[in-house]
Design a protein around this motif. Structure first.
Motif, PDB file in Angstrom:
ATOM      1  N   VAL A 227       1.629   1.091  -2.418  1.00  0.00           N
ATOM      2  CA  VAL A 227       0.612   0.201  -1.826  1.00  0.00           C
ATOM      3  C   VAL A 227       1.007  -1.597  -1.996  1.00  0.00           C
ATOM      4  N   VAL A 228       1.476  -1.814  -2.924  1.00  0.00           N
ATOM      5  CA  VAL A 228       1.883  -3.011  -3.503  1.00  0.00           C
ATOM      6  C   VAL A 228       3.045  -3.445  -2.542  1.00  0.00           C
ATOM      7  N   ARG A 229       4.163  -2.443  -2.684  1.00  0.00           N
ATOM      8  CA  ARG A 229       5.260  -2.588  -1.765  1.00  0.00           C
ATOM      9  C   ARG A 229       4.780  -2.999  -0.329  1.00  0.00           C
ATOM     10  N   GLN A 230       4.089  -2.081   0.256  1.00  0.00           N
ATOM     11  CA  GLN A 230       3.396  -2.317   1.569  1.00  0.00           C
ATOM     12  C   GLN A 230       2.807  -3.603   1.796  1.00  0.00           C
ATOM     13  N   LYS A 231       2.170  -4.137   0.707  1.00  0.00           N
ATOM     14  CA  LYS A 231       1.312  -5.512   0.832  1.00  0.00           C
ATOM     15  C   LYS A 231       2.224  -6.780   1.031  1.00  0.00           C
ATOM     16  N   ILE A 232       3.422  -6.620   0.625  1.00  0.00           N
ATOM     17  CA  ILE A 232       4.516  -7.665   0.839  1.00  0.00           C
ATOM     18  C   ILE A 232       4.543  -8.059   2.380  1.00  0.00           C
ATOM     19  N   ARG A 233       4.599  -7.067   3.125  1.00  0.00           N
ATOM     20  CA  ARG A 233       4.860  -7.168   4.564  1.00  0.00           C
ATOM     21  C   ARG A 233       3.745  -7.512   5.107  1.00  0.00           C
ATOM     22  N   LEU A 234       2.496  -7.001   4.362  1.00  0.00           N
ATOM     23  CA  LEU A 234       1.197  -7.327   5.057  1.00  0.00           C
ATOM     24  C   LEU A 234       0.949  -8.876   4.705  1.00  0.00           C
ATOM     25  N   VAL A 235       1.287  -9.511   3.616  1.00  0.00           N
ATOM     26  CA  VAL A 235       1.051 -10.831   3.346  1.00  0.00           C
ATOM     27  C   VAL A 235       1.973 -11.729   4.126  1.00  0.00           C
ATOM     28  N   ASP A 236       3.221 -11.087   4.402  1.00  0.00           N
ATOM     29  CA  ASP A 236       4.179 -11.858   5.174  1.00  0.00           C
ATOM     30  C   ASP A 236       3.563 -11.925   6.527  1.00  0.00           C
ATOM     31  N   GLN A 237       2.949 -10.895   7.091  1.00  0.00           N
ATOM     32  CA  GLN A 237       2.411 -11.075   8.539  1.00  0.00           C
ATOM     33  C   GLN A 237       1.174 -11.953   8.683  1.00  0.00           C
ATOM     34  N   GLU A 238       0.293 -11.965   7.325  1.00  0.00           N
ATOM     35  CA  GLU A 238      -0.832 -12.554   7.482  1.00  0.00           C
ATOM     36  C   GLU A 238      -0.496 -14.305   7.308  1.00  0.00           C
ATOM     37  N   ARG A 239       0.450 -14.516   6.844  1.00  0.00           N
ATOM     38  CA  ARG A 239       0.730 -16.282   6.823  1.00  0.00           C
ATOM     39  C   ARG A 239       1.313 -16.478   8.417  1.00  0.00           C
ATOM     40  N   LYS A 240       1.616 -15.499   9.039  1.00  0.00           N
ATOM     41  CA  LYS A 240       2.249 -15.948  10.437  1.00  0.00           C
ATOM     42  C   LYS A 240       0.963 -15.990  11.623  1.00  0.00           C
ATOM     43  N   ILE A 268       2.378 -25.680   8.955  1.00  0.00           N
ATOM     44  CA  ILE A 268       3.291 -26.978   8.444  1.00  0.00           C
ATOM     45  C   ILE A 268       3.249 -27.573   6.999  1.00  0.00           C
ATOM     46  N   ARG A 269       1.843 -27.744   6.788  1.00  0.00           N
ATOM     47  CA  ARG A 269       1.481 -28.307   5.600  1.00  0.00           C
ATOM     48  C   ARG A 269       1.419 -27.053   4.519  1.00  0.00           C
ATOM     49  N   ASN A 270       1.311 -25.894   4.791  1.00  0.00           N
ATOM     50  CA  ASN A 270       1.545 -24.858   4.050  1.00  0.00           C
ATOM     51  C   ASN A 270       1.937 -23.319   4.789  1.00  0.00           C
ATOM     52  N   ASN A 271       3.033 -23.000   4.450  1.00  0.00           N
ATOM     53  CA  ASN A 271       3.376 -21.742   5.131  1.00  0.00           C
ATOM     54  C   ASN A 271       3.080 -20.527   4.349  1.00  0.00           C
ATOM     55  N   PHE A 272       2.443 -20.579   3.283  1.00  0.00           N
ATOM     56  CA  PHE A 272       1.917 -19.540   2.360  1.00  0.00           C
ATOM     57  C   PHE A 272       2.962 -18.479   1.953  1.00  0.00           C
ATOM     58  N   GLN A 273       4.201 -18.940   1.905  1.00  0.00           N
ATOM     59  CA  GLN A 273       5.223 -18.237   1.450  1.00  0.00           C
ATOM     60  C   GLN A 273       5.004 -17.895  -0.353  1.00  0.00           C
ATOM     61  N   ASN A 274       4.303 -18.724  -1.008  1.00  0.00           N
ATOM     62  CA  ASN A 274       4.106 -18.346  -2.290  1.00  0.00           C
ATOM     63  C   ASN A 274       3.391 -17.072  -2.400  1.00  0.00           C
ATOM     64  N   ASP A 275       2.500 -16.886  -1.459  1.00  0.00           N
ATOM     65  CA  ASP A 275       1.657 -15.618  -1.367  1.00  0.00           C
ATOM     66  C   ASP A 275       2.774 -14.155  -1.302  1.00  0.00           C
ATOM     67  N   VAL A 276       3.582 -14.210  -0.606  1.00  0.00           N
ATOM     68  CA  VAL A 276       4.765 -13.360  -0.386  1.00  0.00           C
ATOM     69  C   VAL A 276       5.570 -13.264  -1.653  1.00  0.00           C
ATOM     70  N   ASP A 277       5.716 -14.344  -2.391  1.00  0.00           N
ATOM     71  CA  ASP A 277       6.464 -14.252  -3.629  1.00  0.00           C
ATOM     72  C   ASP A 277       5.630 -13.558  -4.689  1.00  0.00           C
TER      73      ASP A 277
END
Length: 393
Positions: A227-240, A268-277
């Motif tokens: 589940v946590v591994r799948q959330k990586i892809r989900l969080v990455d998609q949510e920031r798009k 631009i001001r926040n790409n939410f990459q920290n959530d993916v990390d």
């Protein structure tokens, strides 16, 4: 695995079934499954609803517009939500299986403890009765001068000690029944008996790695890590950002209007990459926790089997000696004492050793049962053992 006596097994199954139905922990886990099922159904629905817009203006000429906007799931976020929800459901189902296995093991262990304490209490009562009868005989022998007052007092002291031990064993039995009631919410029937045959089937080859991989505890930990591994892809998609398309129509004065609009948020001001990390770090943590669960479960299985075999070997040796031979030796010992061939001190010492050996045998039987249940729990074969005899009928 050995097959239990069918009548004993049916009784155990009935007791476990009644206890499981009303267990609050199990009811909570079943509610958790319903939650994840509802979340799964929700994940199958589209993420975004259309928006209806209406605008009117009164000026030199009346104007109005009406339109519809729809945000598209451009990056298939719904697919990721659905994937995560399905895996969460699998994890919840495995967690429920693991919980039921643990609760059943605790109940069976508590039943074994009651059986052991009941047997010890019976032996302690027998010892008190034997010593009470012995004191009466000692008083008669003392009255005719066969034994000294010191020997008589020693016999009375031994009787007092036996009565205190009987009281203690009675208290331990009460505690064992109370512990079972706390787990099950019901009182254990007085006629419950444990199956005698607990040996392993040698013809069944056990692959420990496969056994542990299929254990509900390990499966639940594995699914949660997934589940946590799948959330990586989900969080990455949510920031798009997803585009929003709009279509409207209206009229201004004497002119008809039709417009098409497209809007895309600019990250631009926040790409939410920290959530993916953060999701990646959490995934690494979950993977390590799943590995720890696997190692601990593997070690538990091997230790449980080794413990059971060790205790079972000692138990078989004890059974070969037989409790009946101890009773015969006590009868012979009493005859020797009455004939004056054994003094009172030696008689009391040997009787105490014999009865303590019988109590140790009862405790060993309880340890054997506890080790067996631990092995069944560690291997997740508890249901196979419980229902095996019923299925073969």
């Amino acid at each position: 695995m050995g097959q239990p006596n069918t009548s004993n097994t049916d009784q155990l199954i009935t007791i476990l079934g009644q206890a499981m139905i009303s267990n609050p922990d199990i009811l909570a886990a079943e509610a958790a499954i319903k939650i994840t099922q509802a979340q799964l159904e929700g994940a199958r629905l589209p993420l975004n609803n259309p928006e209806l817009e209406f605008e009117t203006e009164r000026a030199e000429g009346n104007s109005y517009t009406i339109g519809v906007k729809q945000t598209l799931d451009w990056h298939d976020k719904q697919g990721s939500y659905l994937e995560v929800a399905q895996t969460r459901l699998n994890a919840a189902q495995q967690a429920l299986m693991a919980l039921k296995l643990r609760k059943a093991s605790e109940l069976l262990d508590a039943i074994g403890n009651i059986s052991t304490q009941k047997r010890i209490n019976e032996l302690a009562k027998r010892r008190s009765e034997t010593l009470s009868r012995f004191v009466l005989l000692a008083e008669k022998r003392h009255s005719v001068g066969d034994i000294s007052i010191a020997e008589l007092e020693l016999a009375r002291l031994s009787r007092a000690e036996a009565i205190m031990q009987q009281v203690k064993s009675g208290v331990d039995l009460i505690k064992a029944n109370s512990a079972f009631f706390a787990l099950s919410g019901v009182q254990l029937p007085g006629n419950i008996s444990l199956p005698a045959r607990l040996e392993l089937k040698q013809q069944r080859a056990i692959d420990d790695e496969t056994t542990i991989r299929n254990h509900p505890n390990v499966q639940a930990a594995h699914n949660m890590a997934q589940v946590v591994r799948q959330k990586i892809r989900l969080v990455d998609q949510e920031r798009k950002a997803d585009p929003t398309f709009g279509l409207s129509t209206g009229r201004t004065g004497n002119e008809n209007l039709v417009s098409l609009s497209v809007s895309i948020p600019l990250q631009i001001r926040n790409n939410f990459q920290n959530d993916v990390d953060a999701a990646r770090a959490e995934s690494l943590q979950s993977d390590h926790e799943a590995q720890v669960m696997y190692r601990n479960s593997f070690a538990r299985l091997q230790a449980a089997r080794a413990r059971y075999k060790l205790i079972d070997g000692t138990w078989m040796m004890w059974m070969s000696l037989g409790e009946a031979s101890l009773q015969q030796s006590l009868i012979l010992l009493e005859k020797q004492w009455q004939a004056g061939e054994t003094n009172t001190t030696d008689y009391l010492l040997q009787m105490k050793q014999s009865l303590e050996t019988s109590i140790a045998g009862a405790e060993l039987q309880g340890e054997r049962w506890s080790a067996w249940i631990e092995w069944l729990s560690a291997s997740a074969y508890l249901n196979d053992w419980l229902y095996g005899a019923t299925k073969e009928q």
